[in-house]
Design an enzyme around this catalytic site. Structure first.
Site, PDB file in Angstrom:
ATOM      1  N   LYS A 144       0.853  -1.192   0.000  1.00 36.83           N
ATOM      2  CA  LYS A 144       0.000   0.000   0.000  1.00 36.83           C
ATOM      3  C   LYS A 144       0.890   1.243   0.000  1.00 36.83           C
ATOM      4  CE  LYS A 144      -4.158   1.757   2.248  1.00 36.83           C
ATOM      5  NZ  LYS A 144      -4.953   1.943   1.035  1.00 36.83           N
TER       6      LYS A 144
HETATM    7  N1  PMP Z   1      -7.703  -1.768  -2.832  1.00 39.17           N
HETATM    8  C1  PMP Z   1      -7.170  -0.544  -2.829  1.00 39.17           C
HETATM    9  C2  PMP Z   1      -6.414  -0.061  -4.009  1.00 39.17           C
HETATM   10  C3  PMP Z   1      -7.324   0.277  -1.693  1.00 39.17           C
HETATM   11  O1  PMP Z   1      -6.803   1.511  -1.662  1.00 39.17           O
HETATM   12  C4  PMP Z   1      -8.076  -0.201  -0.587  1.00 39.17           C
HETATM   13  C5  PMP Z   1      -8.284   0.663   0.611  1.00 39.17           C
HETATM   14  N2  PMP Z   1      -7.239   0.561   1.516  1.00 39.17           N
HETATM   15  C6  PMP Z   1      -8.598  -1.499  -0.656  1.00 39.17           C
HETATM   16  C7  PMP Z   1      -8.396  -2.248  -1.798  1.00 39.17           C
HETATM   17  C8  PMP Z   1      -9.341  -2.065   0.500  1.00 39.17           C
HETATM   18  O2  PMP Z   1      -8.449  -2.442   1.504  1.00 39.17           O
HETATM   19  P1  PMP Z   1      -8.864  -2.490   3.018  1.00 39.17           P
HETATM   20  O3  PMP Z   1     -10.090  -3.328   3.097  1.00 39.17           O
HETATM   21  O4  PMP Z   1      -7.732  -3.126   3.720  1.00 39.17           O
HETATM   22  O5  PMP Z   1      -9.123  -1.101   3.445  1.00 39.17           O
END
Ligand code: PMP
Length: 329
Positions: free
Chosen positions: A176
């Site tokens: 991320k």
């Molecule tokens: N994909 C992307 C590209 C994101 O930015 C997010 C948000 N963090 C998610 C998926 C969902 O991830 P999470 O459930 O861990 O927030």
């Protein structure tokens, strides 16, 4: 000059952005007034997006007068994985960042739903290659109120993006990192220009990956289905949560597999999931109605189960929550 003026639309929106803000942020070990939370313009994070971060929600429970952080431990695990891959070690532990996050939310005195972001960044160093021994690594946390949106009920209209999702052999979506969101931004800008609320990105192979900031589920022939973790997606914590909740609370196995674009058109239900997006129904794709064109039955059911847990209303899943004020003792 005509070319340049065509680039500078949206000035009014920009002028309003950032006018209201919380009182405090956290930067390199200290709670600091919002305006003093600054880093140098020569840092690698400012110039090349060299950062990794987490987006985490905390839910306000009115009855208990408590703010619950959802799945902090899982976010810290992913945060440290991201730091490892990108070699951004910070001089703090997951426990430090957890404590700092709680302290920040308390210091701001939030009594509403919150979204906060711990971010590990690369400071001033060699261009592109700043390694841990060349550049200073730092960390900051910002938190802002983020109320739930009416689109949780009404749903959103999406297109399939002409931009492809980044992939593990270029800029890994599993990590991320701040830079990944330039891919998301291009896709989102195109979608908004063309009149859509949001967009779905495909992998280079043309299979469904995810949204710019959320993972995707569809229900097809009654089966909840989502792209696998090797389909160019972020390993979403909400996605993993929903796979478990579909099994344990709704008695349904989620199938993790490759999804074709055209399956989105014939699915009964499609939704985005994520900490920020929560569970957002997608009611049309490329102007083709999904199912009834309204939030689907399983989408709604999973929202009910998920939100009860997030707000601390289901004692079975209490260990997923970290109370900020600790009033329950
Ligand atoms: N994909 C992307 C590209 C994101 O930015 C997010 C948000 N963090 C998610 C998926 C969902 O991830 P999470 O459930 O861990 O927030």
């Amino acid at each position: 000059w005509a070319f340049f003026s065509s680039l500078s639309q949206g000035g009014a929106a920009m002028a309003n952005a950032g006018k209201t803000h919380p009182k405090y942020a956290w930067l390199n070990g200290k709670l600091v007034p919002w305006a003093k939370a600054t880093i140098h313009i020569r840092t690698d994070v400012v110039n090349h997006g060299a950062s990794v971060f987490e987006g985490i929600r905390a839910y306000w429970n009115v009855d208990e007068q408590e703010l619950y952080i959802f799945k902090m431990r899982e976010h810290m695990e992913r945060f440290w994985e991201s730091m490892k891959v990108t070699q951004i070690p910070i001089p703090y532990s997951p426990e430090d960042i957890t404590k700092a996050s709680v302290a920040l939310l308390r210091k701001n005195g939030f009594r509403e739903d919150i979204h906060f972001r711990p971010t590990a960044f690369v400071g001033v160093g060699e261009m592109y290659s700043s390694s841990p021994d060349e550049a200073e690594m730092g960390c900051f946390i910002t938190a802002i109120p983020r109320p739930q949106k009416p689109t949780l009920r009404t749903g959103i209209h999406c297109c399939v993006s002409s931009w492809r999702r980044i992939s593990d052999d270029t800029v890994p979506p599993r990590v991320k990192s701040g830079a990944n969101y330039q891919n998301s931004r291009l896709a989102m800008l195109e979608a908004r220009r063309n009149g859509y609320d949001n967009t779905i990105l495909l992998t280079r192979e043309g299979k469904v990956a995810e949204g710019p900031g959320a993972c995707l589920f569809m229900v097809r022939r009654g089966v909840p289905t989502t792209p696998s973790v090797t389909s160019g997606i972020l390993e979403s914590i909400t996605r993993a949560t929903l796979i478990q909740l579909f099994r344990d609370e709704l008695g349904m196995e989620v199938v993790e597999r490759t999804i074709d674009r055209t399956e989105l058109y014939s699915a009964e239900e499609v939704f985005f999931c994520g900490s920020g997006a929560e569970i957002t129904p997608i009611v049309s794709v490329d102007k083709l109605q999904v199912g009834t064109g309204k939030r689907g039955r399983l989408t709604e059911k999973s929202q009910e189960v998920y939100f009860d847990i997030c707000r601390g209303k289901n004692p079975k899943y209490r260990e997923w929550l970290l109370p900020v004020y600790g009033r329950r003792g």
